[in-house]
Write an enzyme that holds these catalytic residues in place. Structure first.
Site, PDB file in Angstrom:
ATOM      1  N   ASP A 404      13.861  -4.432   5.221  1.00  0.00           N
ATOM      2  CA  ASP A 404      14.092  -4.505   3.779  1.00  0.00           C
ATOM      3  C   ASP A 404      15.053  -5.651   3.442  1.00  0.00           C
ATOM      4  O   ASP A 404      16.182  -5.698   3.941  1.00  0.00           O
ATOM      5  CB  ASP A 404      14.681  -3.145   3.341  1.00  0.00           C
ATOM      6  CG  ASP A 404      14.659  -2.940   1.847  1.00  0.00           C
ATOM      7  OD1 ASP A 404      14.378  -3.909   1.118  1.00  0.00           O
ATOM      8  OD2 ASP A 404      14.940  -1.803   1.410  1.00  0.00           O
ATOM      9  N   GLY A 446       7.513  -7.494  -3.199  1.00  0.00           N
ATOM     10  CA  GLY A 446       6.398  -8.302  -3.696  1.00  0.00           C
ATOM     11  C   GLY A 446       6.768  -9.736  -4.040  1.00  0.00           C
ATOM     12  O   GLY A 446       5.929 -10.489  -4.558  1.00  0.00           O
ATOM     13  N   ASP A 467      10.622  -0.169  -6.310  1.00  0.00           N
ATOM     14  CA  ASP A 467      10.580   1.225  -5.857  1.00  0.00           C
ATOM     15  C   ASP A 467       9.822   2.134  -6.823  1.00  0.00           C
ATOM     16  O   ASP A 467       9.998   2.054  -8.038  1.00  0.00           O
ATOM     17  CB  ASP A 467      11.999   1.788  -5.737  1.00  0.00           C
ATOM     18  CG  ASP A 467      12.750   1.153  -4.584  1.00  0.00           C
ATOM     19  OD1 ASP A 467      12.262   0.168  -4.009  1.00  0.00           O
ATOM     20  OD2 ASP A 467      13.844   1.650  -4.276  1.00  0.00           O
TER      21      ASP A 467
HETATM   22  C1  GAL Z   1      15.061  -0.305  -1.352  1.00  0.00           C
HETATM   23  C2  GAL Z   1      13.657   0.010  -0.875  1.00  0.00           C
HETATM   24  C3  GAL Z   1      13.519   1.519  -0.840  1.00  0.00           C
HETATM   25  C4  GAL Z   1      14.549   2.095   0.101  1.00  0.00           C
HETATM   26  C5  GAL Z   1      15.953   1.632  -0.282  1.00  0.00           C
HETATM   27  C6  GAL Z   1      16.986   2.006   0.747  1.00  0.00           C
HETATM   28  O1  GAL Z   1      15.223  -1.667  -1.372  1.00  0.00           O
HETATM   29  O2  GAL Z   1      12.732  -0.571  -1.734  1.00  0.00           O
HETATM   30  O3  GAL Z   1      12.207   1.881  -0.453  1.00  0.00           O
HETATM   31  O4  GAL Z   1      14.242   1.699   1.401  1.00  0.00           O
HETATM   32  O5  GAL Z   1      15.995   0.234  -0.427  1.00  0.00           O
HETATM   33  O6  GAL Z   1      18.264   1.569   0.406  1.00  0.00           O
END
Ligand code: GAL
Length: 670
Positions: A404, A446, A467
């Site tokens: 991420d 994306g 999200d």
């Molecule tokens: C966001 C991600 C989520 C989750 C979260 C955790 O950036 O899109 O799905 O993983 O971080 O902090």
């Protein structure tokens, strides 16, 4: 009686008739019916929990939400004035743009025009006398919902006569969940992935997923050298030394009968030949995740029977590592050991033992990190330690990595394509050194149209969006925006529109039942299956109710997602109310989703279901539209029932925000 009226008369002399008037703050109302595109509606705070601030001006009172957001208030003709100061909250990203509307009985009374971050708030002060239903709407100004954090500040309603909160609330009728999925038969039926990729020399684990009466015995014909099958658990393990393709006939037998299925095993560079299916901790536990909850998810995967339908991965999301600035001693500590290898925090005392536990159930373990110094929740990530982290994940026995972006923005030069690709290519190279097949899931929301290059940097899947949350505006907004991405998906590389929001969800530790209606949940699962999306259950696995379980165990529906061809559905038509999607299947048939989506370009009034919705919408499926010549046979996949054979077309009534998911075979030579 006489006494009461004389008291009222005396009061009215004292205070005038105004004494019966009432002023209500929006942030005091029942906000649970406010629709929101991301996050959770907040009273007296922004959507991310900060003080309400628009264009540098702070407000004590108001409501923080996120486009697309709708809210209805039942004034019942007792209103007088509605006032508010609205705008984009200063916490929003720079690309935010929205439009606010106030509607009354299907008419737009006020609109803001496009507002952006930094704009001064706009003042609303309007007469709402005689209005029955007041509608508050924030749209994404037609450019997507990203960064659209918005506030209704100092929002209040003056009434000419008191109304209770309950009277002001417009609650859509709750539809009782209705189960369509038939119970599996006692006869064996083999489900799950029909194609399985493995890299030569790496450990192999494939569990035959089969429903049917137990005890059951498994067998396999033409199993290549190097692999063995445990006939009671159905687990195939070992290694394949050479590259090659093998067609193995899997057999499941029990007292009532036997069934067979051909599994194509491909030993080569490609893994994840069908979209991954499993569970991820984020949409229920978020930061509250720990070892016990992950084990409980694995236990529930087996106990609920989900494992027999092909569900495999148990993925830990953010928050398993050390949090450098944590006050909580359980999260604090040294992020890495003296060799620079990453440590887990006190909630995960032994990752290797956890992975062995998960594997002992025939399941696989996933983990989470990111290319920046810290994860999104502020925990240690892989920056400058990519090779070590990949090595450690391999040692622990990890089978899936979600990677991420988060704090990598501090490191990246810019948002150019090379800068977006770089960290993902670095981790790819690191994973290639680990002697294990690790599904590589890119998560960067994306950016840079990742679908165009996610496969090039070695991703097995990539998030195409921000999200998801458990509202229609989020789920449908994301799902239906996947149109056009189909040409980038295929075996080993999938578009990922984020995880599932059915069951008890909530970003922990407090959970709530999904806010999606039963029909919206049918749409969610049907659409994700049509999209060949990774299917990652986001709810608490230990409290699965019968309806949620029925959504996740329909083998004919799941088979659409797991089809060996790996072709993502395309959108055939969209009249802004109805959408038709079609997915090509390996056997030459087509799966068609007929959606009463009500999610296209809309007038402000059309955003409000209670003003526009019909209970059902008639939809027509025509053979020629999906490339079928002559007569065609139709099967209803949720009900697992034949519908009939049709000459040219067939019609069906689709419920509001619901779907008819049909599989269609041409019965004549094509
Ligand atoms: C966001 C991600 C989520 C989750 C979260 C955790 O950036 O899109 O799905 O993983 O971080 O902090």
């Amino acid at each position: 009686m006489k006494n009461i009226s004389s008291v009222l008369f005396a009061l009215s002399l004292l205070f005038g008739t105004k004494s019966l008037a009432q002023t209500l703050w929006l942030d005091d109302l029942d906000l649970s019916t406010m629709e929101i595109g991301w996050g959770t509606v907040q009273a007296r705070k922004s959507v991310e929990g900060n003080p309400l601030t628009i264009g540098g001006q702070k407000f004590e009172r108001g409501v923080g939400t996120h486009a697309v957001s709708t809210f209805m208030v039942n004034l019942g003709g007792k209103g007088k004035r509605f006032s508010a100061s609205v705008g984009v909250d200063d916490e929003a990203g720079d690309k935010s743009s929205v439009v606010f509307y106030v509607l009354a009985d299907k008419k737009v009374l006020w609109q803001s025009g496009v507002m952006k971050k930094g704009d001064a708030s706009k003042r609303i002060d309007i007469d709402v006398r005689t209005v029955k239903l007041l509608g508050l709407l924030v749209t994404d100004a037609d450019d997507g919902i990203d960064y659209d954090h918005v506030d209704w500040c100092d929002a209040k309603i003056e009434l000419i006569a008191p109304r209770t909160k309950a009277q002001l609330t417009v609650r859509p009728p709750t539809l009782a969940p209705y189960v369509l999925t038939p119970k599996p038969s006692d006869l064996p039926r083999i489900n799950g992935a029909k194609a399985f990729g493995v890299r030569p020399g790496n450990p192999f684990l494939y569990t035959i997923a089969a429903t049917g009466k137990r005890p059951m015995k498994f067998a396999a014909k033409n199993l290549p050298k190097g692999l063995t099958l445990d006939e009671s658990t159905g687990r195939i393990t070992g290694t394949l030394d050479k590259r090659g393709e093998y067609v193995v006939t899997l057999i499941a037998r029990n007292a009532p009968g036997q069934s067979e299925l051909d599994l194509r095993i491909v030993s080569g560079d490609n893994i994840s030949l069908t979209p991954p299916m499993g569970w991820n901790s984020w949409n229920c536990w978020a930061e509250a995740v720990d070892d016990a909850k992950v084990r409980a998810a694995a236990d529930a995967m087996v106990k609920s029977g989900l494992v027999n339908h092909g569900w495999t991965y148990i993925n830990i999301d953010d928050c398993w590592m050390v949090k450098p600035d944590a006050k909580d001693p359980v999260l604090a500590g040294s992020p890495r050991d003296s060799n620079g290898m990453i440590n887990s925090n006190g909630k995960f005392p032994d990752m290797k033992a956890l992975s062995e536990y998960v594997h002992s159930k025939g399941l696989k373990l996933g983990i989470y990190s990111g290319p920046g110094p810290l994860t999104c929740a502020g925990f240690t990530a892989s920056y400058k330690h990519e090779v070590q982290d990949a090595q450690r994940f391999g040692e622990w026995g990890v089978d899936y990595l979600k990677y991420d972006w988060c704090s990598y923005s501090q490191v990246a030069k810019d948002r150019s394509l090379p800068a977006l690709k770089e960290p993902y290519a670095v981790m790819r190279a690191a994973l290639d050194k680990a002697p294990r097949d690790i599904v590589y899931s890119l998560c960067q929301y994306g950016w840079g149209d990742v679908w165009e290059w996610g496969a090039e940097v070695g991703g097995n899947c990539w998030r195409t969006t921000g999200d998801i949350v458990d509202t229609w505006s989020s789920m449908a907004g994301i799902g239906f925006k996947q149109a056009g991405h189909e040409k980038y998906a295929g075996p080993g590389h999938w578009n990922d529109p984020d995880m599932l929001v059915v069951g008890r969800v909530g970003w922990g530790p407090q959970l709530h039942p999904t806010r999606l209606t039963p029909d919206e949940q049918y749409t969610h699962i049907s659409l994700w299956c049509l999209l060949s999306a990774p299917l990652l259950i986001g709810c608490d696995m230990s409290t699965l109710d019968d309806f949620t379980l029925s959504l996740l165990t329909n083998d004919e529906v799941l088979a659409i997602n797991q089809d060996r061809l790996g072709r993502q559905a395309r959108r055939l038509s969209n009249d802004n109310v109805r959408q038709i999607w079609v997915k090509e299947m390996e056997d030459g048939s087509k799966t068609v989703g007929l959606f009463y989506a009500d999610d296209g370009k809309r007038t402000p009034v059309e955003y409000f279901g209670p003003w526009t919705k019909k209970v059902k919408m008639k939809m027509t499926l025509r053979g020629v539209d999906i490339g079928i010549k002559g007569k065609f046979r139709v099967r209803d996949l949720w009900r697992q029932k034949e519908v009939g054979v049709f000459e040219k077309e067939t019609q069906t009534a689709v419920p509001y925000h619901g779907v008819a998911l049909l599989r269609v075979w041409g019965t004549e030579k094509q």
